[in-house]
Design a protein around this motif. Structure first.
Motif, PDB file in Angstrom:
ATOM      1  N   PHE A   1      41.101  97.971  33.261  1.00 55.72           N
ATOM      2  CA  PHE A   1      40.382  96.719  33.540  1.00 55.72           C
ATOM      3  C   PHE A   1      40.178  96.521  35.038  1.00 55.72           C
ATOM      4  O   PHE A   1      39.154  95.993  35.456  1.00 55.72           O
ATOM      5  CB  PHE A   1      41.079  95.525  32.871  1.00 55.72           C
TER       6      PHE A   1
ATOM      7  N   TRP B   1      30.522  91.622  27.750  1.00 53.88           N
ATOM      8  CA  TRP B   1      30.786  93.062  27.895  1.00 53.88           C
ATOM      9  C   TRP B   1      31.920  93.499  26.948  1.00 53.88           C
ATOM     10  O   TRP B   1      31.820  94.505  26.250  1.00 53.88           O
ATOM     11  CB  TRP B   1      31.150  93.399  29.353  1.00 53.88           C
ATOM     12  N   LEU B   2      32.970  92.674  26.931  1.00 54.55           N
ATOM     13  CA  LEU B   2      34.154  93.015  26.125  1.00 54.55           C
ATOM     14  C   LEU B   2      33.793  93.105  24.633  1.00 54.55           C
ATOM     15  O   LEU B   2      34.235  94.017  23.930  1.00 54.55           O
ATOM     16  CB  LEU B   2      35.202  91.923  26.324  1.00 54.55           C
TER      17      LEU B   2
ATOM     18  N   SER C   1      46.301  99.773  30.146  1.00 54.35           N
ATOM     19  CA  SER C   1      45.063  99.028  29.938  1.00 54.35           C
ATOM     20  C   SER C   1      44.632  98.304  31.206  1.00 54.35           C
ATOM     21  O   SER C   1      43.455  98.283  31.549  1.00 54.35           O
ATOM     22  CB  SER C   1      45.227  98.000  28.818  1.00 54.35           C
TER      23      SER C   1
ATOM     24  N   ILE D   1      47.591  92.665  14.063  1.00 54.23           N
ATOM     25  CA  ILE D   1      47.479  94.110  14.303  1.00 54.23           C
ATOM     26  C   ILE D   1      48.656  94.622  15.148  1.00 54.23           C
ATOM     27  O   ILE D   1      48.572  95.677  15.773  1.00 54.23           O
ATOM     28  CB  ILE D   1      46.113  94.501  14.933  1.00 54.23           C
TER      29      ILE D   1
ATOM     30  N   PHE E   1      50.810  98.561  17.862  1.00 52.67           N
ATOM     31  CA  PHE E   1      51.325  98.551  19.233  1.00 52.67           C
ATOM     32  C   PHE E   1      52.834  98.774  19.255  1.00 52.67           C
ATOM     33  O   PHE E   1      53.511  98.564  18.241  1.00 52.67           O
ATOM     34  CB  PHE E   1      50.941  97.218  19.906  1.00 52.67           C
ATOM     35  N   PRO E   2      53.364  99.202  20.417  1.00 56.69           N
ATOM     36  CA  PRO E   2      54.804  99.472  20.478  1.00 56.69           C
ATOM     37  C   PRO E   2      55.625  98.226  20.143  1.00 56.69           C
ATOM     38  O   PRO E   2      55.211  97.106  20.447  1.00 56.69           O
ATOM     39  CB  PRO E   2      55.036  99.863  21.943  1.00 56.69           C
TER      40      PRO E   2
ATOM     41  N   TYR F   1      42.603 103.910  36.783  1.00 57.95           N
ATOM     42  CA  TYR F   1      42.816 104.512  35.463  1.00 57.95           C
ATOM     43  C   TYR F   1      42.443 105.991  35.502  1.00 57.95           C
ATOM     44  O   TYR F   1      43.220 106.858  35.088  1.00 57.95           O
ATOM     45  CB  TYR F   1      42.011 103.776  34.376  1.00 57.95           C
TER      46      TYR F   1
ATOM     47  N   ILE G   1      40.644 101.620  13.371  1.00 55.12           N
ATOM     48  CA  ILE G   1      40.204 100.300  13.852  1.00 55.12           C
ATOM     49  C   ILE G   1      38.997  99.839  13.041  1.00 55.12           C
ATOM     50  O   ILE G   1      37.927 100.450  13.100  1.00 55.12           O
ATOM     51  CB  ILE G   1      39.874 100.350  15.363  1.00 55.12           C
TER      52      ILE G   1
ATOM     53  N   MET H   1      34.644 100.591  19.769  1.00 54.65           N
ATOM     54  CA  MET H   1      35.967 101.145  19.431  1.00 54.65           C
ATOM     55  C   MET H   1      36.192 101.214  17.921  1.00 54.65           C
ATOM     56  O   MET H   1      37.148 101.841  17.464  1.00 54.65           O
ATOM     57  CB  MET H   1      37.103 100.293  20.044  1.00 54.65           C
TER      58      MET H   1
ATOM     59  N   LEU I   1      37.230 106.049  26.081  1.00 56.78           N
ATOM     60  CA  LEU I   1      38.092 105.179  25.285  1.00 56.78           C
ATOM     61  C   LEU I   1      37.866 105.277  23.787  1.00 56.78           C
ATOM     62  O   LEU I   1      38.798 105.137  23.006  1.00 56.78           O
ATOM     63  CB  LEU I   1      37.977 103.736  25.771  1.00 56.78           C
TER      64      LEU I   1
ATOM     65  N   PHE J   1      31.739  96.228  23.977  1.00 60.06           N
ATOM     66  CA  PHE J   1      32.553  97.432  24.113  1.00 60.06           C
ATOM     67  C   PHE J   1      33.545  97.558  22.959  1.00 60.06           C
ATOM     68  O   PHE J   1      33.799  98.656  22.452  1.00 60.06           O
ATOM     69  CB  PHE J   1      33.275  97.404  25.458  1.00 60.06           C
ATOM     70  N   ALA J   2      34.088  96.422  22.530  1.00 60.18           N
ATOM     71  CA  ALA J   2      35.040  96.443  21.406  1.00 60.18           C
ATOM     72  C   ALA J   2      34.351  96.967  20.143  1.00 60.18           C
ATOM     73  O   ALA J   2      34.966  97.679  19.344  1.00 60.18           O
ATOM     74  CB  ALA J   2      35.619  95.050  21.178  1.00 60.18           C
TER      75      ALA J   2
HETATM   76  C1  HEM Z   1      38.481  96.838  19.049  1.00 58.40           C
HETATM   77  C2  HEM Z   1      39.758  96.621  18.973  1.00 58.40           C
HETATM   78  C3  HEM Z   1      40.802  97.424  19.691  1.00 58.40           C
HETATM   79  C4  HEM Z   1      41.994  97.804  19.183  1.00 58.40           C
HETATM   80  C5  HEM Z   1      42.496  97.494  17.795  1.00 58.40           C
HETATM   81  C6  HEM Z   1      42.685  98.567  20.201  1.00 58.40           C
HETATM   82  C7  HEM Z   1      43.915  99.155  20.061  1.00 58.40           C
HETATM   83  C8  HEM Z   1      44.529  99.936  20.985  1.00 58.40           C
HETATM   84  C9  HEM Z   1      45.776 100.635  20.799  1.00 58.40           C
HETATM   85  C10 HEM Z   1      46.577 100.610  19.502  1.00 58.40           C
HETATM   86  C11 HEM Z   1      46.072 101.271  21.943  1.00 58.40           C
HETATM   87  C12 HEM Z   1      47.310 102.135  22.221  1.00 58.40           C
HETATM   88  C13 HEM Z   1      48.429 101.268  22.728  1.00 58.40           C
HETATM   89  C14 HEM Z   1      49.606 102.106  23.151  1.00 58.40           C
HETATM   90  O1  HEM Z   1      49.550 102.708  24.237  1.00 58.40           O
HETATM   91  O2  HEM Z   1      50.585 102.146  22.424  1.00 58.40           O
HETATM   92  C15 HEM Z   1      45.008 101.002  22.856  1.00 58.40           C
HETATM   93  C16 HEM Z   1      44.959 101.503  24.138  1.00 58.40           C
HETATM   94  C17 HEM Z   1      43.989 101.161  25.019  1.00 58.40           C
HETATM   95  N1  HEM Z   1      42.933 100.339  24.816  1.00 58.40           N
HETATM   96 FE1  HEM Z   1      42.423  99.498  23.067  1.00 58.40          FE
HETATM   97  N2  HEM Z   1      41.907  98.621  21.313  1.00 58.40           N
HETATM   98  C18 HEM Z   1      40.746  97.930  21.052  1.00 58.40           C
HETATM   99  C19 HEM Z   1      39.718  97.737  21.916  1.00 58.40           C
HETATM  100  C20 HEM Z   1      39.731  98.068  23.238  1.00 58.40           C
HETATM  101  C21 HEM Z   1      38.716  97.721  24.176  1.00 58.40           C
HETATM  102  C22 HEM Z   1      37.458  96.935  23.847  1.00 58.40           C
HETATM  103  C23 HEM Z   1      39.121  98.202  25.382  1.00 58.40           C
HETATM  104  C24 HEM Z   1      38.465  98.110  26.699  1.00 58.40           C
HETATM  105  C25 HEM Z   1      37.585  97.209  27.007  1.00 58.40           C
HETATM  106  C26 HEM Z   1      40.381  98.871  25.189  1.00 58.40           C
HETATM  107  C27 HEM Z   1      41.103  99.501  26.169  1.00 58.40           C
HETATM  108  C28 HEM Z   1      42.217 100.238  25.978  1.00 58.40           C
HETATM  109  C29 HEM Z   1      42.856 101.032  26.983  1.00 58.40           C
HETATM  110  C30 HEM Z   1      42.404 101.200  28.422  1.00 58.40           C
HETATM  111  C31 HEM Z   1      43.969 101.615  26.394  1.00 58.40           C
HETATM  112  C32 HEM Z   1      44.975 102.538  27.069  1.00 58.40           C
HETATM  113  C33 HEM Z   1      44.666 103.965  26.780  1.00 58.40           C
HETATM  114  C34 HEM Z   1      45.749 104.835  27.392  1.00 58.40           C
HETATM  115  O3  HEM Z   1      46.880 104.781  26.932  1.00 58.40           O
HETATM  116  O4  HEM Z   1      45.462 105.552  28.353  1.00 58.40           O
HETATM  117  N3  HEM Z   1      40.727  98.766  23.880  1.00 58.40           N
HETATM  118  N4  HEM Z   1      44.095 100.185  22.264  1.00 58.40           N
END
Ligand code: HEM
Length: 148
Positions: free
Chosen positions: A71, A135-136, A67, A49, A53-54, A81, A99, A143, A90, A139-140
């Motif tokens: 956490f 938990w993770l 992230s 995946i 991402f960047p 955060y 997703i 998403m 989120l 929570f996932a």
């Molecule tokens: C289920 C699969 C998940 C995928 C595919 C996913 C994917 C992503 C992507 C693509 C980003 C943006 C990255 C960027 O800044 O370029 C992101 C941001 C983030 N994700 Fe996820 N994520 C998933 C699950 C989760 C879970 C379970 C958590 C927390 C427990 C989480 C926490 C975060 C946080 C805190 C950010 C930053 C948001 C921000 O920029 O303020 N993610 N995630």
């Protein structure tokens, strides 16, 4: 990765699983949690995946730090955060990314890989791994916004 029609809404709504133990932050501090998330994002950047991402190392690290701030706060640390970026919401913040369950599985596998060596590398308290992963995982699931 692009899409998105009507988002898929997982059954049961937001998970009610208890938050990870606050002893995690006590043991790891900012330093441990930021280091763990940096390594997690490096794995994501090489995963199936990675396209979400960047590309650049610098931006990937910056994403890992956003992230990590989250956490820190769910593992018992200060509300970093929320102070920097506002309420987490989120599921909404993930909506720009499509997703699926398969994507979630890859994401969780990367996290599990990091957790395996987290006690030695970042001081993750071993006795709290199971609770953290529970938990993770829940929570996932929340998403996920696409049917396969
Ligand atoms: C289920 C699969 C998940 C995928 C595919 C996913 C994917 C992503 C992507 C693509 C980003 C943006 C990255 C960027 O800044 O370029 C992101 C941001 C983030 N994700 Fe996820 N994520 C998933 C699950 C989760 C879970 C379970 C958590 C927390 C427990 C989480 C926490 C975060 C946080 C805190 C950010 C930053 C948001 C921000 O920029 O303020 N993610 N995630």
């Amino acid at each position: 990765m692009t899409s998105l029609g009507e988002p898929y809404i997982p059954h049961g709504g937001p998970p009610q699983t208890p938050l990870p133990s606050p002893q995690i932050f006590t043991a790891m501090g900012n330093e441990g949690i930021y280091a763990m998330l940096a390594d997690f994002y490096r794995l994501l950047g090489k995963s199936k995946i990675s396209n979400m991402f960047p590309n650049s190392e610098e931006e990937l690290l910056a994403a890992s730090r956003r992230s990590a701030a989250f956490f820190v706060q769910i593992c018992g640390g200060p509300q970093q955060y929320t102070e920097k970026y506002g309420p987490p919401r989120l599921r909404a913040r993930h909506m720009p990314f499509a997703i699926s369950l398969a994507d979630k599985a890859v994401w969780l596998d990367c996290f599990r890989e990091v957790i395996e060596t987290a006690p030695e590398k970042y001081g993750f308290p071993r006795q709290h791994i199971d609770g953290f992963i529970a938990w993770l995982t829940a929570f996932a699931g929340w998403m996920v916004n696409q049917r396969e």
